[in-house]
Write a protein that holds these residues in place. Structure first.
Motif, PDB file in Angstrom:
ATOM      1  N   GLY A  45       4.779  -0.688 -15.079  1.00 25.77           N
ATOM      2  CA  GLY A  45       3.492  -1.108 -14.544  1.00 25.77           C
ATOM      3  C   GLY A  45       2.356  -0.253 -15.072  1.00 25.77           C
ATOM      4  N   ASN A  46       1.151  -0.781 -14.967  1.00 23.53           N
ATOM      5  CA  ASN A  46       0.001  -0.002 -15.416  1.00 23.53           C
ATOM      6  C   ASN A  46      -0.668   0.700 -14.237  1.00 23.53           C
ATOM      7  N   ALA A  47      -1.797   1.352 -14.499  1.00 25.72           N
ATOM      8  CA  ALA A  47      -2.461   2.138 -13.460  1.00 25.72           C
ATOM      9  C   ALA A  47      -2.906   1.284 -12.286  1.00 25.72           C
ATOM     10  N   ILE A  48      -3.307   0.061 -12.568  1.00 27.76           N
ATOM     11  CA  ILE A  48      -3.763  -0.825 -11.487  1.00 27.76           C
ATOM     12  C   ILE A  48      -2.583  -1.180 -10.585  1.00 27.76           C
ATOM     13  N   ASP A  49      -1.460  -1.520 -11.190  1.00 28.02           N
ATOM     14  CA  ASP A  49      -0.251  -1.817 -10.412  1.00 28.02           C
ATOM     15  C   ASP A  49       0.141  -0.614  -9.551  1.00 28.02           C
ATOM     16  N   ALA A  50       0.208   0.561 -10.188  1.00 25.03           N
ATOM     17  CA  ALA A  50       0.657   1.765  -9.484  1.00 25.03           C
ATOM     18  C   ALA A  50      -0.288   2.133  -8.353  1.00 25.03           C
ATOM     19  N   ALA A  51      -1.588   1.961  -8.571  1.00 29.16           N
ATOM     20  CA  ALA A  51      -2.556   2.310  -7.533  1.00 29.16           C
ATOM     21  C   ALA A  51      -2.401   1.420  -6.306  1.00 29.16           C
ATOM     22  N   ILE A  52      -2.114   0.144  -6.522  1.00 28.26           N
ATOM     23  CA  ILE A  52      -1.899  -0.766  -5.390  1.00 28.26           C
ATOM     24  C   ILE A  52      -0.668  -0.327  -4.602  1.00 28.26           C
ATOM     25  N   ALA A  53       0.404   0.040  -5.305  1.00 25.67           N
ATOM     26  CA  ALA A  53       1.605   0.536  -4.621  1.00 25.67           C
ATOM     27  C   ALA A  53       1.301   1.804  -3.835  1.00 25.67           C
ATOM     28  N   ILE A  54       0.462   2.670  -4.386  1.00 23.39           N
ATOM     29  CA  ILE A  54       0.074   3.902  -3.686  1.00 23.39           C
ATOM     30  C   ILE A  54      -0.690   3.583  -2.409  1.00 23.39           C
ATOM     31  N   GLN A  55      -1.623   2.639  -2.479  1.00 19.67           N
ATOM     32  CA  GLN A  55      -2.394   2.289  -1.285  1.00 19.67           C
ATOM     33  C   GLN A  55      -1.484   1.800  -0.156  1.00 19.67           C
ATOM     34  N   PHE A  56      -0.521   0.944  -0.471  1.00 21.26           N
ATOM     35  CA  PHE A  56       0.407   0.501   0.566  1.00 21.26           C
ATOM     36  C   PHE A  56       1.243   1.677   1.077  1.00 21.26           C
ATOM     37  N   ILE A 392      -7.408   3.878 -16.007  1.00 17.25           N
ATOM     38  CA  ILE A 392      -7.546   4.800 -14.882  1.00 17.25           C
ATOM     39  C   ILE A 392      -7.960   4.022 -13.640  1.00 17.25           C
ATOM     40  N   VAL A 393      -7.385   4.377 -12.507  1.00 12.17           N
ATOM     41  CA  VAL A 393      -7.878   3.918 -11.211  1.00 12.17           C
ATOM     42  C   VAL A 393      -8.219   5.143 -10.376  1.00 12.17           C
ATOM     43  N   ALA A 394      -9.397   5.127  -9.795  1.00  9.30           N
ATOM     44  CA  ALA A 394      -9.797   6.131  -8.803  1.00  9.30           C
ATOM     45  C   ALA A 394     -10.224   5.362  -7.570  1.00  9.30           C
ATOM     46  N   CYS A 395      -9.514   5.547  -6.479  1.00  8.74           N
ATOM     47  CA  CYS A 395      -9.781   4.749  -5.276  1.00  8.74           C
ATOM     48  C   CYS A 395      -9.932   5.643  -4.051  1.00  8.74           C
ATOM     49  N   THR A 396     -11.004   5.434  -3.330  1.00  6.83           N
ATOM     50  CA  THR A 396     -11.186   6.072  -2.024  1.00  6.83           C
ATOM     51  C   THR A 396     -11.139   4.964  -0.984  1.00  6.83           C
ATOM     52  N   SER A 397     -10.186   5.065  -0.057  1.00  6.53           N
ATOM     53  CA  SER A 397     -10.015   4.018   0.959  1.00  6.53           C
ATOM     54  C   SER A 397      -9.954   4.657   2.337  1.00  6.53           C
ATOM     55  N   THR A 398     -10.162   3.831   3.372  1.00  6.12           N
ATOM     56  CA  THR A 398     -10.373   4.436   4.688  1.00  6.12           C
ATOM     57  C   THR A 398     -10.169   3.446   5.826  1.00  6.12           C
ATOM     58  N   VAL A 399      -9.942   3.993   7.021  1.00 11.59           N
ATOM     59  CA  VAL A 399     -10.177   3.271   8.273  1.00 11.59           C
ATOM     60  C   VAL A 399     -11.307   3.959   9.041  1.00 11.59           C
ATOM     61  N   GLU A 400     -11.992   4.859   8.357  1.00  9.32           N
ATOM     62  CA  GLU A 400     -13.172   5.602   8.798  1.00  9.32           C
ATOM     63  C   GLU A 400     -12.784   6.863   9.562  1.00  9.32           C
TER      64      GLU A 400
END
Length: 561
Positions: A45-56, A392-400
């Motif tokens: 997988g590429n960075a986009i695939d891996a980043a989605i797996a990381i978020q879950f 590259i994916v850089a993601c900041t995610s939250t529930v606040e």
């Protein structure tokens, strides 16, 4: 990358938190998530695939920080086209929201604790739609495959780490009834080493694997979400979920000492505020000062105060209001603002400026908001991935805030955000509540380029302190020549417009005393500020460096083949 520095946390595990790799790298705040990303990278997988797996995976390991009930800014650098985009999955206000949502019958602001743990504070979640849009444009694997590592981890059960124990001990009052059943069985908070089952979350993941994200925005998961909120006096409807749309944004761009920087654009003010701070600092030769000198702390603090004064006054959703972005980053404007820094003492004249004069737009009225310390204590997570193709994916995610609203969707195992509290409680300004509008955020996913090639990517959680964590790490690398882990672990300070400077253990106490003599006030005790995850690219050596911050149980992993 050496170990000759003092980590910011006694629980630092250098080997887990740092990595090198020749072709790819992933770093996140929890091993379950990093391991999920590594698995996808190893399977092609590429960075986009891996980043989605990381978020879950983070929804499993860090449910108090992020999850499918929240939002995120999913930044993608696509190496082949050399383009950078932000898949903006920021929350939106439901159609029934209005400017006086957080005022009581007397017209007074409802206390933060009350409004941030109530169903009216929940915004329409967007992270799933942002990731799915990125996957469809750039990904290579089906969504079900990317969810699988997290689904298996949820079914297996999760071991509580010291981070969750500390958050539960501090913020257990934020939990609603269903969340208490999971995180406080028998009325007692889970402790480090406890293993708890997440069968409801696993069920939700299996539904998403089978039916796609439509199950969330149009189907049974969404129906359960709305039903839960309705029981608690919420205002969101199924039509709010069905009609939710992400945007695909250009980043805000800036320069610093010969580097080009891409970061989050409005409605996240994080990127603009961070770039303002760096441009203010660019007028000083930081190499003259020691990394623990009072002069450094002075410059950092005054630059933050100047930039945050503008951030609070002029940030908003560009779909709804006219934001003076060009003025805020105008070189002449910032040169004028830089004159507020005098090295003598804390400049009491620091306030918001007039960027409108540099845009040709009409100046608007600024509505000052009351200072609420608890509002500053939001939590989030950041992760980053680079693949063998250079994406590259850089993601900041939250529930606040910790555990978001504290409301867990009945029988589906995920908490809902409280992101509407990022709007101004007092109406009238650029950031007032309106239907469909996005509140101002401070998320700052960032990619730095040299000669148009990426050399560093980073981000952090921490509400307003995100900006402080990101710019200080950048300065530590670019100005003070620290290696990546050292730059992350150097103790940080933070100040926005409030009277107190937050600080971390390890700052120079003589320098702190010098600052106090110049009129600055410091919080009584130190506390952790931010949690930076970063990847650095050494193109000469052909090596990637990854580092996770010791303030959580982060993990970096690199691949050589």
């Amino acid at each position: 990358m050496g170990k000759d520095f003092q980590p910011r946390n006694a629980k630092c595990d250098f080997d887990r938190e740092t990595a090198t790799g020749k072709i790819s790298m992933a770093a996140s705040a929890h091993p379950i998530a990093t391991d999920a990303g590594e698995k996808i990278l190893r399977e092609g997988g590429n960075a986009i695939d891996a980043a989605i797996a990381i978020q879950f995976g983070l929804n499993v390991g860090e449910p108090m920080m992020t999850g499918i009930g929240g939002s995120g800014f999913f930044m993608v650098y696509h190496a082949e086209s050399k383009t950078t985009k932000i898949f903006d999955g920021h929350t939106r206000a439901p159609k029934a929201a209005h400017p006086e949502l957080f005022l009581d019958k007397k017209g007074e602001v409802i206390p933060f604790k009350e409004r941030s743990t109530h169903a009216i504070g929940v915004g329409v979640p967007g992270i799933l739609k942002a990731m799915e849009a990125a996957r469809k444009e750039y990904g290579t694997k089906p969504l079900a495959e990317l969810i699988e590592p997290a689904a298996q981890a949820a079914e297996k059960g999760v071991e509580v780490n010291w981070v969750m124990e500390e958050i539960l001990n501090t913020f257990d009052y934020r939990l609603g009834d269903h969340a208490k059943e999971l995180f406080m069985p028998g009325g007692k908070s889970l402790k480090e080493g406890d293993v708890y089952q997440k069968e409801h979350l696993a069920k939700t993941f299996r539904i998403l694997q089978r039916d796609g994200i439509e199950a969330f925005y149009e189907g049974e998961i969404g129906e359960a979400l709305i039903s839960t909120l309705k029981e608690l006096g919420g205002i969101m409807e199924m039509s709010d979920l069905r009609d939710y749309e992400i945007t695909i944004d250009q980043p805000v761009w800036g320069t610093y000492r010969g580097y080009k920087i891409a970061s989050s654009n409005m409605p996240s003010a994080g990127g603009t505020t961070m770039l303002q701070i760096l441009k203010l600092l660019e007028g000083f030769d930081l190499s003259k000062y020691d990394a623990k000198s009072w002069e450094k702390y002075y410059l950092f603090t005054e630059a933050m105060r100047i930039a945050f004064s503008d951030k609070i006054a002029f940030s908003g959703d560009p779909e709804v209001g006219d934001i003076p972005l060009k003025g805020m980053l105008n070189e002449e404007y910032l040169a004028e603002r830089r004159k507020l820094i005098n090295f003598d003492r804390r400049n009491d004249a620091v306030d918001f400026g007039n960027p409108w004069a540099y845009t040709g737009s009409k100046e608007i009225k600024v509505v000052r908001q009351m200072f609420e310390p608890e509002r500053e204590r939001s939590e989030t997570t950041h992760f980053t991935v680079m693949d063998k193709w250079g994406n590259i994916v850089a993601c900041t995610s939250t529930v606040e805030h910790p555990f978001g609203s504290g409301i867990m969707v009945n029988d589906y195992g995920f908490v809902l955000n409280n992101e509407l509290t990022d709007f101004d409680a007092m109406p009238g300004g650029l950031n007032e509540i309106q239907p469909g509008k996005r509140p101002v955020s401070c998320k700052t996913p960032t990619i730095i380029f040299k000669d148009d090639e990426p050399v560093l990517t980073l981000g952090s959680p921490g509400g307003p302190t995100i900006v402080g964590s990101v710019f200080q790490t950048i300065v530590n690398v670019l100005d003070f020549g620290m290696d990546l882990k050292e730059a992350i672990e150097e103790p940080r300070i933070f100040n926005s417009t409030g009277p107190l400077i937050g600080w971390e253990a390890g700052i120079n106490m003589e320098a702190k005393g010098e600052m106090e003599a110049r009129g600055f006030e410091f919080a009584e005790k130190p506390f952790p500020i931010g949690n930076v995850q970063a990847i650095q690219v050494d193109r000469e050596k052909g090596v990637l460096y990854g580092a996770a911050d010791s303030s959580r149980e982060g993990k970096a992993v690199g691949l050589d083949e």
